[in-house]
Design a protein around this motif. Sequence first.
Motif, PDB file in Angstrom:
ATOM      1  N   ASN A  10      31.733  55.293 -20.017  1.00 30.25           N
ATOM      2  CA  ASN A  10      32.079  54.025 -20.649  1.00 30.25           C
ATOM      3  C   ASN A  10      33.289  53.353 -20.022  1.00 30.25           C
ATOM      4  N   MET A  11      33.924  53.987 -19.062  1.00 24.32           N
ATOM      5  CA  MET A  11      35.124  53.415 -18.452  1.00 24.32           C
ATOM      6  C   MET A  11      34.801  52.379 -17.386  1.00 24.32           C
ATOM      7  N   GLN A  12      33.516  52.165 -17.074  1.00 22.98           N
ATOM      8  CA  GLN A  12      33.158  51.168 -16.076  1.00 22.98           C
ATOM      9  C   GLN A  12      33.602  49.777 -16.519  1.00 22.98           C
ATOM     10  N   GLY A  13      33.397  49.461 -17.807  1.00 22.39           N
ATOM     11  CA  GLY A  13      33.833  48.167 -18.305  1.00 22.39           C
ATOM     12  C   GLY A  13      35.332  47.995 -18.255  1.00 22.39           C
ATOM     13  N   MET A  14      36.066  49.062 -18.501  1.00 23.12           N
ATOM     14  CA  MET A  14      37.530  48.989 -18.453  1.00 23.12           C
ATOM     15  C   MET A  14      38.006  48.720 -17.026  1.00 23.12           C
ATOM     16  N   PHE A  15      37.371  49.362 -16.043  1.00 23.67           N
ATOM     17  CA  PHE A  15      37.724  49.094 -14.650  1.00 23.67           C
ATOM     18  C   PHE A  15      37.426  47.636 -14.284  1.00 23.67           C
ATOM     19  N   SER A  16      36.288  47.138 -14.714  1.00 22.00           N
ATOM     20  CA  SER A  16      35.908  45.770 -14.362  1.00 22.00           C
ATOM     21  C   SER A  16      36.862  44.758 -14.971  1.00 22.00           C
ATOM     22  N   ARG A  17      37.226  44.951 -16.238  1.00 21.53           N
ATOM     23  CA  ARG A  17      38.162  44.007 -16.881  1.00 21.53           C
ATOM     24  C   ARG A  17      39.519  44.036 -16.214  1.00 21.53           C
ATOM     25  N   ALA A  18      40.011  45.220 -15.872  1.00 16.21           N
ATOM     26  CA  ALA A  18      41.330  45.318 -15.232  1.00 16.21           C
ATOM     27  C   ALA A  18      41.324  44.660 -13.858  1.00 16.21           C
ATOM     28  N   LEU A  19      40.260  44.864 -13.077  1.00 17.71           N
ATOM     29  CA  LEU A  19      40.189  44.250 -11.748  1.00 17.71           C
ATOM     30  C   LEU A  19      40.015  42.736 -11.847  1.00 17.71           C
ATOM     31  N   ASN A  20      39.268  42.254 -12.837  1.00 10.70           N
ATOM     32  CA  ASN A  20      39.127  40.803 -13.015  1.00 10.70           C
ATOM     33  C   ASN A  20      40.455  40.170 -13.403  1.00 10.70           C
ATOM     34  N   GLN A  21      41.229  40.866 -14.229  1.00  3.31           N
ATOM     35  CA  GLN A  21      42.546  40.357 -14.599  1.00  3.31           C
ATOM     36  C   GLN A  21      43.459  40.266 -13.386  1.00  3.31           C
ATOM     37  N   ILE A  22      43.417  41.264 -12.518  1.00  4.55           N
ATOM     38  CA  ILE A  22      44.227  41.230 -11.300  1.00  4.55           C
ATOM     39  C   ILE A  22      43.761  40.116 -10.382  1.00  4.55           C
ATOM     40  N   GLU A  23      42.444  39.886 -10.318  1.00  8.34           N
ATOM     41  CA  GLU A  23      41.906  38.826  -9.462  1.00  8.34           C
ATOM     42  C   GLU A  23      42.386  37.452  -9.930  1.00  8.34           C
ATOM     43  N   ARG A  24      42.471  37.255 -11.251  1.00  8.56           N
ATOM     44  CA  ARG A  24      42.950  35.969 -11.768  1.00  8.56           C
ATOM     45  C   ARG A  24      44.431  35.760 -11.488  1.00  8.56           C
ATOM     46  N   GLN A  25      45.190  36.843 -11.390  1.00  9.34           N
ATOM     47  CA  GLN A  25      46.636  36.737 -11.167  1.00  9.34           C
ATOM     48  C   GLN A  25      47.025  36.867  -9.698  1.00  9.34           C
ATOM     49  N   ARG A  26      46.037  36.903  -8.814  1.00  9.11           N
ATOM     50  CA  ARG A  26      46.341  37.081  -7.391  1.00  9.11           C
ATOM     51  C   ARG A  26      47.071  35.858  -6.848  1.00  9.11           C
TER      52      ARG A  26
ATOM     53  N   LEU B 272      49.004  32.756  -0.277  1.00 11.43           N
ATOM     54  CA  LEU B 272      50.097  32.208   0.513  1.00 11.43           C
ATOM     55  C   LEU B 272      49.647  30.897   1.151  1.00 11.43           C
ATOM     56  N   GLY B 273      49.991  29.798   0.508  1.00 11.57           N
ATOM     57  CA  GLY B 273      49.676  28.482   1.059  1.00 11.57           C
ATOM     58  C   GLY B 273      48.185  28.291   1.269  1.00 11.57           C
ATOM     59  N   GLN B 274      47.836  27.656   2.374  1.00 12.84           N
ATOM     60  CA  GLN B 274      46.440  27.394   2.720  1.00 12.84           C
ATOM     61  C   GLN B 274      45.898  28.403   3.725  1.00 12.84           C
ATOM     62  N   SER B 275      46.627  29.501   3.929  1.00 15.94           N
ATOM     63  CA  SER B 275      46.210  30.474   4.941  1.00 15.94           C
ATOM     64  C   SER B 275      45.029  31.320   4.483  1.00 15.94           C
ATOM     65  N   GLY B 276      44.788  31.394   3.190  1.00 16.81           N
ATOM     66  CA  GLY B 276      43.736  32.252   2.678  1.00 16.81           C
ATOM     67  C   GLY B 276      44.168  33.682   2.473  1.00 16.81           C
ATOM     68  N   LEU B 277      45.394  34.003   2.875  1.00 14.78           N
ATOM     69  CA  LEU B 277      45.904  35.366   2.697  1.00 14.78           C
ATOM     70  C   LEU B 277      46.512  35.498   1.313  1.00 14.78           C
ATOM     71  N   SER B 278      46.380  36.681   0.755  1.00 17.36           N
ATOM     72  CA  SER B 278      46.966  36.983  -0.547  1.00 17.36           C
ATOM     73  C   SER B 278      47.959  38.122  -0.392  1.00 17.36           C
ATOM     74  N   THR B 279      48.678  38.366  -1.452  1.00 18.78           N
ATOM     75  CA  THR B 279      49.638  39.474  -1.431  1.00 18.78           C
ATOM     76  C   THR B 279      48.923  40.810  -1.239  1.00 18.78           C
ATOM     77  N   THR B 280      47.688  40.919  -1.712  1.00 26.84           N
ATOM     78  CA  THR B 280      46.930  42.156  -1.505  1.00 26.84           C
ATOM     79  C   THR B 280      46.641  42.380  -0.030  1.00 26.84           C
ATOM     80  N   ASP B 281      46.287  41.311   0.680  1.00 28.59           N
ATOM     81  CA  ASP B 281      46.025  41.443   2.119  1.00 28.59           C
ATOM     82  C   ASP B 281      47.275  41.887   2.864  1.00 28.59           C
ATOM     83  N   ILE B 282      48.417  41.333   2.480  1.00 25.30           N
ATOM     84  CA  ILE B 282      49.670  41.706   3.145  1.00 25.30           C
ATOM     85  C   ILE B 282      50.016  43.167   2.864  1.00 25.30           C
TER      86      ILE B 282
END
Length: 452
Positions: A236-252, A255-265
Amino acid sequence: MDAQDALHPDSLQAHFQPHVAVDEIEQVFHLKRAQPLLQVFTALFHGGFDSVLVRLLVLRELATDTSSTAFSRADINTRLAYLLPESLETVLMRLRTNQLLAWDAQQGVYRVTPMARNVLSALDGLLGLGQQEDEDAGMGFLLSQVAGAQAVGGVTVEQLQHLLGRLTDLTEEFRDAIASGSEFRLRESQEKWHTACDWVEKGSEILRAITSDENADAATQRAAQAIGRAQSSLLNMQGMFSRALNQIERQRVHLGQSGLSTTDIKRWLLAHSDLASLAEDAIEQPVKPLFITPAEMIDVAETELLTERVASAVGGLPSGENAPLTMDEGHPMQRELDDWLTRLSDFATLNNFPSIADESPRDIKVHEALLPASFAVASYRASMLPLLGDEGEASLQGATADLARLPLQFAPTDMMVQLDDMEVAAMSLASLSLFAPPPPSPDSTESGKEEN
């Protein structure tokens, strides 16, 4: 066990509380019953790692030779020619002493004992799973032990509890990863979760066989059911992983118009083993740290302070300016206190007190004096009444002191009176009364006449 053995520092009883009998502990009984097998492990793994490695090497070399079940000393010397004769002799003596090798004196050959093959089989299974890339190979080993025991009808509660403990550890680990909010830790745990789910799928059939076995005891059934619940919680933890990753994706953050994110760096930085090497040829001059002591800091601060004072005194005093005009309309509560004081003063000086006319009232109900007024104003007036006649307050200055000096007496009661008022529905029944100063005594009058 006698008292002398109990007092010996190397005895088993010496490790327990004095009031505890060792033989009454169930686990001690099971371990003592397995003493021959435990002594085999002691013989193999006692001492340094190099000695253990040589013993396992010799035993594995002999056990893996399936062409013959008996080995003469010449065969052993030929097969293990890369070892020194003295070291080989020491290992063979230790293995033979602890029933890992059997010596047949009539034929002059060595044989690998069944116990040694069982120990090597268990070690080979654990070592084989330990060499896999996934970190959760231990769960596979536990599950294989349960599957093997179930196949031969000998699964134990302890084996099921080990598997249950591993499932519980994994669940807590995944929950901690979700609570951490780290994207990298979440993705790593999610990959590990997928591997664990594969093992769970393989173990479901084994658990169904255990729960449907009529010969299984109640403890085994309870342990299998607990494992099933733990597996369900893990899945049942699959849903918990998905919600946590979606939350991180919304808060990503991008850097400007380069398309790079802090995760890439961060991923790019983690790919470099030596981060300090990235600064080579990037800074023209090296950073030179400056160190300063507290005494020097005080001197600098004092110099800056005196410099500012001198600079402000050079220009002379500023020219005068008229003070701004302000209109003080007074505080609303102060005006209310003044009005209340005027009202009580009029009552106190009625008909030029103390000469009070017969028709003038000597007291008045409190609610008649407080009302009409709003609830806030009436409450404020009522809070001032206990100051009447207060000697401490009367000795001070101000409006409240004037209120305390009025010749009025406040007499409250415990009864309530209903009022026909829009703001106040009921009020404590109390009264305000006038009191005259005591008349002069005859002695003081006569003494005054004599003086005249």
